[in-house]
Write an enzyme that holds these catalytic residues in place. Sequence first.
Site, PDB file in Angstrom:
ATOM      1  CG  ASP A 196      -0.541   0.009   9.439  1.00 14.07           C
ATOM      2  OD1 ASP A 196      -1.415   0.812   9.745  1.00 14.07           O
ATOM      3  OD2 ASP A 196      -0.717  -1.232   9.455  1.00 14.07           O
TER       4      ASP A 196
ATOM      5  CG  PHE B  11      -6.913  -2.176   3.629  1.00  9.85           C
ATOM      6  CD1 PHE B  11      -5.948  -2.729   4.450  1.00  9.85           C
ATOM      7  CD2 PHE B  11      -6.794  -2.343   2.256  1.00  9.85           C
ATOM      8  CE1 PHE B  11      -4.880  -3.445   3.913  1.00  9.85           C
ATOM      9  CE2 PHE B  11      -5.733  -3.059   1.713  1.00  9.85           C
ATOM     10  CZ  PHE B  11      -4.777  -3.612   2.552  1.00  9.85           C
TER      11      PHE B  11
ATOM     12  NE  ARG C 200       1.957  -4.072  -5.156  1.00 14.33           N
ATOM     13  CZ  ARG C 200       2.249  -4.114  -3.852  1.00 14.33           C
ATOM     14  NH1 ARG C 200       2.333  -2.996  -3.174  1.00 14.33           N
ATOM     15  NH2 ARG C 200       2.441  -5.264  -3.246  1.00 14.33           N
TER      16      ARG C 200
END
Length: 177
Positions: free
Chosen positions: A105, A154, A167
């Site tokens: 990122d 996101f 996850r």
Amino acid sequence: MGKMDNVAQEILITREQLAQRVRELGQQITKDYEGEPVLLVGILRGSVPFMADIMREIDLDVTIDFMSVSSYGGSTKTSGVVRIIKDLETPIEGRNVIIIEDIIDTGLTLHYLKGYLEGRNPKSLKICAILDKPSRRKIDIKGDYIGFEVEDKFIVGYGLDFNQHYRQLPYISWLKE
Ligand code: IMP
Ligand code: MG
């Protein structure tokens, strides 16, 4: 429809696309290291599904280890200094090391980790991330093996979390702010 299907605003990358790309990355790594052993270093916890998949696509002598890092409060945003929560259990001097990460990122975490591990004199040190968000970069760092580039959204799924959730989604999705 299961409970977790509701969180997917939109599937950006399907499980089939992930499987195909991970296979290609594994084949590329197999080719690049030409029969040499490699140590895959997974960064907990986001790398877990990617690590499980890619290690099975590399036809070399593979060993794995994990590290866990955390940012120093808000200061990582500027300094990129991270706290090592769990260090490697394996010595890496003279070995081929590939860091396995969920996403690059800002790049601050990997920049720090790379410097930290380079201090132990591995034979080689490369970065493999399933996702890359180049538009967010704050420091000049490039992954050596990248699965997909994503926009500045996101992302959740395939290891990536929002407050530790999502996850386990087998695909890549994103959450609206
Ligand atoms: P960095 O900004 O490159 O240092 O990324 C640090 C960590 O932030 C990554 O390893 C991820 O765990 C997390 N991260 C960055 N972008 C996202 C995202 O879009 N969704 C979920 N986690 C993210
Ligand atoms: Mg992470």
